[in-house]
Enzyme design. Sequence first.
Site, short mmCIF file in Angstrom:
data_model
loop_
_atom_site.label_atom_id
_atom_site.label_comp_id
_atom_site.label_asym_id
_atom_site.label_seq_id
_atom_site.Cartn_x
_atom_site.Cartn_y
_atom_site.Cartn_z
N CYS A 2 -0.18 -23.43 -38.46
CA CYS A 2 -1.49 -23.97 -38.62
C CYS A 2 -1.92 -23.91 -40.06
O CYS A 2 -1.15 -23.45 -40.90
CB CYS A 2 -2.46 -23.13 -37.80
SG CYS A 2 -1.86 -22.80 -36.14
N ARG A 27 -0.86 -29.61 -41.45
CA ARG A 27 -0.19 -28.47 -40.84
C ARG A 27 -0.43 -28.40 -39.33
O ARG A 27 -0.01 -27.44 -38.67
CB ARG A 27 -0.69 -27.18 -41.49
CG ARG A 27 -0.48 -27.14 -42.99
CD ARG A 27 -1.12 -25.95 -43.61
NE ARG A 27 -0.37 -24.74 -43.39
CZ ARG A 27 0.54 -24.25 -44.23
NH1 ARG A 27 0.80 -24.87 -45.34
NH2 ARG A 27 1.18 -23.14 -43.96
N TRP A 73 -1.63 -26.22 -34.80
CA TRP A 73 -0.51 -26.86 -34.12
C TRP A 73 -0.10 -25.86 -33.04
O TRP A 73 0.34 -24.74 -33.34
CB TRP A 73 0.64 -27.13 -35.08
CG TRP A 73 1.78 -27.86 -34.44
CD1 TRP A 73 1.84 -29.20 -34.18
CD2 TRP A 73 3.01 -27.32 -33.97
NE1 TRP A 73 3.04 -29.52 -33.58
CE2 TRP A 73 3.78 -28.39 -33.44
CE3 TRP A 73 3.56 -26.04 -33.93
CZ2 TRP A 73 5.05 -28.21 -32.88
CZ3 TRP A 73 4.82 -25.86 -33.39
CH2 TRP A 73 5.55 -26.94 -32.87
N ASN A 99 -2.12 -18.10 -38.73
CA ASN A 99 -0.99 -19.05 -38.83
C ASN A 99 0.27 -18.24 -38.60
O ASN A 99 0.43 -17.18 -39.21
CB ASN A 99 -0.99 -19.67 -40.23
CG ASN A 99 0.29 -20.43 -40.53
OD1 ASN A 99 0.85 -21.05 -39.64
ND2 ASN A 99 0.75 -20.38 -41.76
N GLY A 100 1.15 -18.70 -37.71
CA GLY A 100 2.40 -17.97 -37.49
C GLY A 100 2.55 -17.58 -36.03
O GLY A 100 1.86 -18.12 -35.16
N GLU A 473 18.45 -40.85 -38.74
CA GLU A 473 17.12 -40.99 -39.33
C GLU A 473 16.33 -42.11 -38.62
O GLU A 473 15.15 -41.94 -38.30
CB GLU A 473 17.26 -41.27 -40.83
CG GLU A 473 15.98 -41.52 -41.60
CD GLU A 473 14.97 -40.38 -41.55
OE1 GLU A 473 15.27 -39.30 -41.02
OE2 GLU A 473 13.83 -40.60 -42.00
N LYS A 477 12.80 -41.69 -36.46
CA LYS A 477 11.57 -42.46 -36.71
C LYS A 477 11.04 -43.05 -35.40
O LYS A 477 9.86 -42.96 -35.11
CB LYS A 477 11.79 -43.61 -37.69
CG LYS A 477 12.30 -43.33 -39.07
CD LYS A 477 11.46 -42.50 -39.96
CE LYS A 477 11.67 -41.02 -39.76
NZ LYS A 477 11.41 -40.15 -40.87
N GLU A 480 9.73 -40.38 -32.91
CA GLU A 480 8.56 -39.69 -33.41
C GLU A 480 7.27 -40.49 -33.26
O GLU A 480 6.25 -39.96 -32.85
CB GLU A 480 8.86 -39.44 -34.88
CG GLU A 480 8.00 -38.52 -35.61
CD GLU A 480 8.52 -38.27 -37.03
OE1 GLU A 480 9.37 -39.02 -37.55
OE2 GLU A 480 8.04 -37.31 -37.62
N HIS A 496 33.00 -41.73 -26.16
CA HIS A 496 33.33 -40.39 -25.67
C HIS A 496 32.24 -39.83 -24.77
O HIS A 496 32.19 -38.62 -24.52
CB HIS A 496 33.61 -39.44 -26.85
CG HIS A 496 34.79 -39.87 -27.66
ND1 HIS A 496 36.09 -39.75 -27.20
CD2 HIS A 496 34.89 -40.47 -28.87
CE1 HIS A 496 36.93 -40.23 -28.11
NE2 HIS A 496 36.22 -40.69 -29.14
N LYS A 595 2.64 -32.54 -39.87
CA LYS A 595 3.36 -32.99 -41.05
C LYS A 595 4.25 -31.88 -41.58
O LYS A 595 5.37 -32.11 -42.02
CB LYS A 595 2.35 -33.43 -42.12
CG LYS A 595 2.97 -33.93 -43.43
CD LYS A 595 3.64 -35.26 -43.22
CE LYS A 595 4.37 -35.76 -44.44
NZ LYS A 595 5.46 -36.70 -44.07
O1 M6R Z 1 8.44 -31.01 -45.24
P1 M6R Z 1 9.85 -31.05 -44.77
O2 M6R Z 1 10.68 -32.11 -45.41
O3 M6R Z 1 10.53 -29.70 -44.87
O4 M6R Z 1 9.77 -31.38 -43.23
C1 M6R Z 1 10.90 -31.38 -42.43
C2 M6R Z 1 10.66 -32.09 -41.13
O5 M6R Z 1 9.67 -31.44 -40.39
C3 M6R Z 1 10.26 -33.55 -41.34
O6 M6R Z 1 11.20 -34.23 -42.10
C4 M6R Z 1 10.10 -34.27 -39.98
O7 M6R Z 1 11.31 -34.37 -39.36
C5 M6R Z 1 9.45 -35.63 -40.22
N1 M6R Z 1 8.24 -35.71 -39.45
C6 M6R Z 1 10.32 -36.77 -39.85
O8 M6R Z 1 9.70 -37.99 -40.05
#
Ligand code: M6R
Length: 600
Positions: A2, A27, A73, A99-100, A473, A477, A480, A496, A595
Amino acid sequence: MCGIFGYLGQQDALTLCLQGLERLEYRGYDSTGVAGITSKGKIALCKEAGKLSELKKKLKLKKLEIAIAHTRWATHGKVTTVNAHPHLDTAKNIALVHNGIIENYIPLRDQLKKKGIPFLSETDSEVIVQLIADSYEGDLLKAVCQTLHLLKGAFAIAVIHSDHPDEIIAASRECPLSIGVADGATETIISSDPNAFLGANWNVLFLRSGEIARAKKGSVEIFDLDLKPLQKKTERMINDTPPPSKEGFPHFMLKEIFEQPSTIQKALFGREHALELKGLSDEDLKNKSQVWFIGCGTSYHAGLLGSMLLEEFAHIPSHAEIASEVRYRVPIFSKDTLVVAISQSGETADTLSAVREAKAHGCQVLGICNVTNSTLTREVDGAIFLKAGPEVSVCSTKAFTSQLTVVTLLAIYLARLRGNPAEPLLAALKKIPEQVAEVLKLAPQIEQIAKKYSSYNNFFFMGRRYMWPTCLEAALKLKEISYVNAGGYPAGELKHGPIALLDAHFPVAAFCANGQTRDKILSNLMEVKARGAPVLAFAPADFYEVEAIADHTIWLPAVIDPLAPFISTVAGQLLAYFIAKQKGCNIDQPRNLAKSVTVE
Ligand code: M6R
């Protein structure tokens, strides 16, 4: 995990806390809340499930001189108002933001329950505030300190008590917490991220693991866990960057996709001939016998591509690992290992703990990061910044292509240092911004195709060699932001097992750009087609054989194999964006995500 924020000073603490939360929303945005001490010496609290805008609708608190705030979060407990922070003790004298994760919260909660202390929430955090209340005998600092000795896990906290209307107690264990005292010593801010200190000029100190702070208006004292006072240096911080804007785009994600010709150029500029790595010398780099890339999510995908580039051009054994796995392996790390930690935010807990593990093994660590002043960049031996500007959308786009630019430059640099110049790769890299601009012109066509594919619930992305991490990747996307079940595979792997899933309702997107494996991907396309799966191909303009097999083809600029991920990735980003748009999803802040993921 958080974002934590706290303010003491002559301005309205409530207003400052809301501004701080806005900056910390990256966060987590499951819920937000704020608590302060009123002029009558009582704790005032307001919290709400949902984004900050929900809290603002509900807020009726009056002006406060001291307040703590939180954006969540969810880890322990559902996304509800009851589970939102701040949490109070039973007598409602103490408020806490956290946070944690407290790993031993169950036995601690059971002990407190046996003493008759009731719990309102499902969180691990409420245990901390109740423990503080349990040991409080008039000295808040002491009560917090005693509680810290009982807790297992990694955390940062900020605490206020109605009997101490002029102080915030803050503490950290392996979670970032910064404290800023403004010029003139009339205000103090506490924040998970110093980039949330707005406007004024701040003298900032970073709380290290095992340190406790007693913050007052314009001053701060630091103690160790035996409450011995510590002297800490402050750093100067001037934060006058205006908040990012969408600049006319409907979403930050689309704006950030369209920024890429310029952000790639910025990552490249001035670095064509040498990389400045601060604490890492050429001698250090030359003598490394292996390189480990570590990162999470998108940053891990950049690491996978980095490891391929280093192997091919610098001829160094290279490996990429998901950061959260590193410390549980038995990595063969030595002082000859270079660890390259990639993170857009520089705050990802998994990546930070992997960095600490690598350092404990004597490795030198190079950070590749976008956010300046982040925890990662303070802990590594050398850092390369992406210079991509703030990335607001949770879905990472421009940071990825900037990371690719930097790992390509690293491969070129190491290749030179080891006597294998890779000048053709550099020449091709310089053309990438223009070629990415060409891909962006395909947005209307990709939008039309996205409409055709937006009703499917499943998707495979397949490709070979450099296209495989590109597929991972692209699949990430899509998952997500549009909540479509998507997987990325090396095209040769489909047969496979995964091919069993294919039928007319399960499309495959084929990334065909890797020239070295052209014949092979054609065969894989045929195999997929034979199972009746709809095929969407992303192919370089000269790969005419694809057209006869694929149901739809998006023709992309042709580039050399090692740089093809730039081109195909941008097309994949647009596909995911338009599918999510078609489905009406919350593109910039998808459900369940943050994020920056600041818990392990
Ligand atoms: O800030 P970071 O690059 O360390 O974050 C890593 C991942 O959490 C981040 O790349 C996440 O997978 C993205 N939301 C993907 O779009």
